[in-house]
Design a protein around this motif. Structure first.
Motif, PDB file in Angstrom:
ATOM      1  N   LEU A  30       0.874  -1.177   0.000  1.00 31.67           N
ATOM      2  CA  LEU A  30       0.000   0.000   0.000  1.00 31.67           C
ATOM      3  C   LEU A  30       0.909   1.224   0.000  1.00 31.67           C
ATOM      4  CD1 LEU A  30      -2.297  -1.990   0.637  1.00 31.67           C
ATOM      5  CD2 LEU A  30      -3.321  -0.162   1.987  1.00 31.67           C
ATOM      6  N   ARG A  31       0.776   2.025  -1.036  1.00 34.07           N
ATOM      7  CA  ARG A  31       1.639   3.189  -1.190  1.00 34.07           C
ATOM      8  C   ARG A  31       0.926   4.405  -0.603  1.00 34.07           C
ATOM      9  NH1 ARG A  31       6.108   4.840  -4.380  1.00 34.07           N
ATOM     10  NH2 ARG A  31       5.943   7.069  -4.823  1.00 34.07           N
ATOM     11  N   VAL A  32       1.584   5.061   0.350  1.00 33.08           N
ATOM     12  CA  VAL A  32       1.000   6.202   1.048  1.00 33.08           C
ATOM     13  C   VAL A  32       1.828   7.444   0.781  1.00 33.08           C
ATOM     14  CG1 VAL A  32       0.344   7.141   3.296  1.00 33.08           C
ATOM     15  CG2 VAL A  32       0.233   4.671   2.913  1.00 33.08           C
TER      16      VAL A  32
ATOM     17  N   LEU B 227       6.363  10.501  -0.519  1.00 35.01           N
ATOM     18  CA  LEU B 227       6.187   9.107  -0.112  1.00 35.01           C
ATOM     19  C   LEU B 227       6.436   8.932   1.388  1.00 35.01           C
ATOM     20  CD1 LEU B 227       5.760   6.128  -1.036  1.00 35.01           C
ATOM     21  CD2 LEU B 227       8.241   5.983  -1.311  1.00 35.01           C
ATOM     22  N   TYR B 228       5.448   8.347   2.084  1.00 34.93           N
ATOM     23  CA  TYR B 228       5.565   8.039   3.508  1.00 34.93           C
ATOM     24  C   TYR B 228       5.892   6.576   3.740  1.00 34.93           C
ATOM     25  CZ  TYR B 228       4.253  11.718   6.787  1.00 34.93           C
ATOM     26  OH  TYR B 228       4.251  12.800   7.607  1.00 34.93           O
ATOM     27  N   GLY B 229       5.300   5.748   2.876  1.00 34.25           N
ATOM     28  CA  GLY B 229       5.501   4.323   3.089  1.00 34.25           C
ATOM     29  C   GLY B 229       4.893   3.516   1.974  1.00 34.25           C
ATOM     30  N   GLN B 230       5.358   2.277   1.876  1.00 34.00           N
ATOM     31  CA  GLN B 230       4.787   1.328   0.929  1.00 34.00           C
ATOM     32  C   GLN B 230       4.934  -0.086   1.509  1.00 34.00           C
ATOM     33  OE1 GLN B 230       6.846   2.212  -2.725  1.00 34.00           O
ATOM     34  NE2 GLN B 230       8.841   2.327  -1.722  1.00 34.00           N
ATOM     35  N   PRO B 231       4.506  -0.252   2.771  1.00 36.64           N
ATOM     36  CA  PRO B 231       4.599  -1.578   3.386  1.00 36.64           C
ATOM     37  C   PRO B 231       3.712  -2.563   2.637  1.00 36.64           C
ATOM     38  CG  PRO B 231       3.216  -0.145   4.719  1.00 36.64           C
ATOM     39  CD  PRO B 231       3.854   0.719   3.664  1.00 36.64           C
ATOM     40  N   ASN B 232       4.173  -3.810   2.584  1.00 36.46           N
ATOM     41  CA  ASN B 232       3.387  -4.849   1.939  1.00 36.46           C
ATOM     42  C   ASN B 232       2.380  -5.414   2.944  1.00 36.46           C
ATOM     43  OD1 ASN B 232       2.542  -7.477   0.844  1.00 36.46           O
ATOM     44  ND2 ASN B 232       4.041  -6.995  -0.745  1.00 36.46           N
ATOM     45  N   ALA B 233       1.108  -5.424   2.545  1.00 36.16           N
ATOM     46  CA  ALA B 233       0.041  -5.859   3.465  1.00 36.16           C
ATOM     47  C   ALA B 233       0.112  -7.351   3.772  1.00 36.16           C
ATOM     48  CB  ALA B 233      -1.325  -5.505   2.875  1.00 36.16           C
ATOM     49  N   GLY B 234       0.828  -8.095   2.936  1.00 42.26           N
ATOM     50  CA  GLY B 234       0.942  -9.532   3.176  1.00 42.26           C
ATOM     51  C   GLY B 234       2.121  -9.898   4.066  1.00 42.26           C
ATOM     52  N   THR B 235       2.957  -8.914   4.387  1.00 44.16           N
ATOM     53  CA  THR B 235       4.162  -9.152   5.193  1.00 44.16           C
ATOM     54  C   THR B 235       3.896  -8.779   6.649  1.00 44.16           C
ATOM     55  OG1 THR B 235       5.513  -8.599   3.260  1.00 44.16           O
ATOM     56  CG2 THR B 235       6.622  -8.558   5.404  1.00 44.16           C
ATOM     57  N   ASP B 236       4.332  -9.630   7.571  1.00 42.58           N
ATOM     58  CA  ASP B 236       4.199  -9.352   9.013  1.00 42.58           C
ATOM     59  C   ASP B 236       2.747  -9.222   9.477  1.00 42.58           C
ATOM     60  OD1 ASP B 236       6.975  -9.364   9.283  1.00 42.58           O
ATOM     61  OD2 ASP B 236       7.136  -7.203   8.935  1.00 42.58           O
ATOM     62  N   MET B 237       1.788  -9.760   8.680  1.00 43.62           N
ATOM     63  CA  MET B 237       0.398  -9.780   9.153  1.00 43.62           C
ATOM     64  C   MET B 237       0.244 -11.029  10.019  1.00 43.62           C
ATOM     65  SD  MET B 237      -3.282  -9.672   7.126  1.00 43.62           S
ATOM     66  CE  MET B 237      -4.725  -8.926   7.975  1.00 43.62           C
ATOM     67  N   HIS B 238       0.411 -10.821  11.323  1.00 40.65           N
ATOM     68  CA  HIS B 238       0.444 -11.941  12.273  1.00 40.65           C
ATOM     69  C   HIS B 238      -0.905 -12.662  12.321  1.00 40.65           C
ATOM     70  CE1 HIS B 238       1.867 -14.016  15.894  1.00 40.65           C
ATOM     71  NE2 HIS B 238       0.682 -13.787  16.413  1.00 40.65           N
ATOM     72  N   PHE B 239      -1.987 -11.880  12.358  1.00 36.45           N
ATOM     73  CA  PHE B 239      -3.339 -12.447  12.315  1.00 36.45           C
ATOM     74  C   PHE B 239      -3.915 -12.185  10.927  1.00 36.45           C
ATOM     75  CE2 PHE B 239      -2.798 -11.159  16.811  1.00 36.45           C
ATOM     76  CZ  PHE B 239      -2.895 -12.409  17.396  1.00 36.45           C
TER      77      PHE B 239
ATOM     78  N   PHE C 220       6.008   3.861   6.550  1.00 33.50           N
ATOM     79  CA  PHE C 220       4.909   3.716   7.496  1.00 33.50           C
ATOM     80  C   PHE C 220       3.544   3.944   6.840  1.00 33.50           C
ATOM     81  CE2 PHE C 220       8.747   5.365   9.464  1.00 33.50           C
ATOM     82  CZ  PHE C 220       8.995   4.386  10.416  1.00 33.50           C
ATOM     83  N   ALA C 221       2.526   3.342   7.461  1.00 31.14           N
ATOM     84  CA  ALA C 221       1.155   3.507   6.976  1.00 31.14           C
ATOM     85  C   ALA C 221       0.332   4.376   7.930  1.00 31.14           C
ATOM     86  CB  ALA C 221       0.505   2.138   6.792  1.00 31.14           C
ATOM     87  N   CYS C 222       1.009   5.022   8.881  1.00 35.09           N
ATOM     88  CA  CYS C 222       0.365   6.030   9.723  1.00 35.09           C
ATOM     89  C   CYS C 222       1.473   6.929  10.278  1.00 35.09           C
ATOM     90  CB  CYS C 222      -0.450   5.406  10.861  1.00 35.09           C
ATOM     91  SG  CYS C 222       0.532   4.660  12.168  1.00 35.09           S
ATOM     92  N   ILE C 223       1.104   8.114  10.719  1.00 39.59           N
ATOM     93  CA  ILE C 223       2.101   9.065  11.224  1.00 39.59           C
ATOM     94  C   ILE C 223       2.589   8.676  12.615  1.00 39.59           C
ATOM     95  CG2 ILE C 223       2.494  11.497  11.852  1.00 39.59           C
ATOM     96  CD1 ILE C 223       0.432  12.271   9.722  1.00 39.59           C
TER      97      ILE C 223
END
Lengths: 333, 333
Positions: free
Chosen positions: A219-221, A227-239, A282-285
């Motif tokens: 998700l590109r934010v 650019l703030y972040g582009q973390p992959n939503a499939g990575t480190d999703m514990h639940f 990051f996906a939030c400040i």
């Protein structure tokens, strides 16, 4: 198959089917007037909607050009919005900010909160606040819309109930979070209307990007174009989403059309802002500020203020915005 | 005017108008198919619904005999259910049980929590639980259904937005309350489906029983046929419904059809169970148990168990059940 709810002057909008490349749409109101109506009789309506989508893709129906400005949130008002906390590193980074109790992180059962679902924001609506000084933050998340799930559901039942996937911005007023949580009754004032991307997609239409009950896309934010972040939503999703649905259904049935958020996407790393072009970020400040406090002794990145713009999109391997962009400006009411 | 949503095999039921004495009904689907649809265009539909009610009262329409078993919750699924805490003595009595922090009671601004609204129980539906040992409790409350309220609304706007009044049973699983609140994200598992009386009434139809944004009627609560309490909902309500709506709209708009609960009704007294025929008593078990702990060193009154029956109704000066009875049994799923 991709769907959207288009503005028609009514609270629920009207259902439209989109072409696979999201460039064109055709009204689907002769099948179901609204997305909720389609979900209420999904098994009956899905084949007809898929047929319409196929005709649009084949050019048998010309359709009209799709503009995200036409779209409301996919469910502009929903019967339920539950936000989970799928990413433990988000909790780790923001926990102290949130005024939560100093206790062990729950890594065995996900945290959930009951959000307001009566007024979900369109992707291009302003983020409306009454006060510029509330520490306005965004939270980029994946969300799924589900069919009915019975109380005590299994992971298999939960997974099978996932009808549609999209992304959202769970707007947070950080200055009010502490009060809300200290009161002991949970989030309320700190969580105004959540915003949604213009398009929802069936899991199967996402191909390998949807697997293991997770969305495997970055998700590109961007804030004001940076650019703030582009973390992959499939990575480190514990639940994963099946876990979140099972937990939500522990003591109650979940109604058809319930929206479940996966929590603020958060990948484990030790970057700080500004990030490089290939950074994760990051996906939030709030997370960026926590990292800065640890690294520099104080937070450098400001929260949003009126006039600031936030843009969030899920991007595929070719850089295309899969669900369309959430593209909002902060505005004082 | 009194309205109800009758079972028709669909999730929202169908709208019916009742006679003033609640004995007869007539379908109102030619005006609006559902209660939410009526609320969405209230100004347009209310006169037509009132006209139908007048014809029913005058005998110009015969109607059919009304049986509460026909009824779903007035909004069987709603876009929002917010429960407030209008009665401070409820908070005082249960605060220690709820695992909340030891802090000053908030008497200047009401506490609210965001409840689940996707599956609201019919008045005669069982209270379904997965485990008999969850410390199952009822909470008798007054609730109002409102029209749209803008962010930052005044008390006058809030009061004017109250469309309909009824009562509800905010079922609570006390054993899960502490976990929910310790997590810091608020009530979730501890609050399964709230149940509603079969009938909603316009404020003006309640005559002097509705004044000062409060319902001035006792709610009579019986468990297995034994009187538990009959506190007056208009007494000791520190925050009235206008206060609760204003607080709920501090940072967000409230959508049309939002349901606001007034909190567990609680009158200040030092009675304990069993109460006399003219006693006040309690509108939930947790309060009775707290009083017993203080008085006798231990709680005597058990929580509900499968098979137990709870009956809740608002009674007028002639002993009539104004909104019809909530009459439920606890059942294991």
């Amino acid at each position: 198959m991709k769907l959207a709810s288009l503005r028609n002057g009514r609270p629920d909008g009207q259902l439209a089917v989109l072409s696979s490349d999201s460039s064109r749409y055709v009204s689907a109101t002769r099948i179901a007037p609204t997305l909720q109506a389609a979900l209420d009789d999904w098994d009956a309506h899905k084949p007809a909607l898929a047929n319409l989508a196929a005709q649009l893709d084949a050019g048998a129906i010309a359709g009209q050009s799709f503009d995200p400005e036409l779209a409301l949130a996919p469910l502009p008002r929903a019967y339920q919005w539950i936000d989970g906390a799928g990413y433990l590193s988000h909790l780790e980074r923001v926990r102290t900010l949130k005024g939560s109790k100093d206790k062990e992180l729950q890594s065995t059962r996900p945290l959930l909160y009951q959000g307001g679902s009566d007024s979900l924001s369109a992707p291009t609506d302003p983020i409306r606040v009454t006060d510029p000084d509330l520490a306005i933050d965004f939270e980029a998340e994946v969300a799924v819309i589900i069919g009915r799930v019975p109380m005590g559901a299994t992971r298999e039942q939960a997974s099978a109930a996932i009808r549609l996937v999209t992304i959202c911005n769970d707007v947070s007023l950080r200055r009010l979070v502490v009060d809300d949580l200290q009161n002991g009754f949970g989030f309320f004032h700190a969580k105004p209307s959540t915003s949604f991307a213009p398009i929802v997609a069936t899991p199967e239409s996402l191909d390998t990007a949807w697997r293991d009950d997770r969305l495997h896309l970055p998700l590109r934010v961007e804030v004001n174009g940076t650019l703030y972040g582009q973390p992959n939503a499939g990575t480190d999703m514990h639940f994963d989403f099946a876990d979140l649905i099972v937990e939500a259904a522990r003591t109650r049935n979940l109604g058809c059309g319930t929206i479940i958020g996966g929590g603020t996407i958060s990948n484990q790393h030790d970057e700080s802002l500004p990030i490089k072009a290939d950074g994760i970020g990051f996906a939030c400040i709030a997370e960026a500020r926590t990292v800065e406090k640890l690294k520099y002794g104080r937070a450098r990145t400001p929260f949003l203020k009126p006039g600031d713009a936030v843009r969030i999109r899920a991007v595929d391997a070719l850089g295309r915005s899969v669900f369309g962009d959430i593209d909002q400006k902060v505005a004082l009411v």
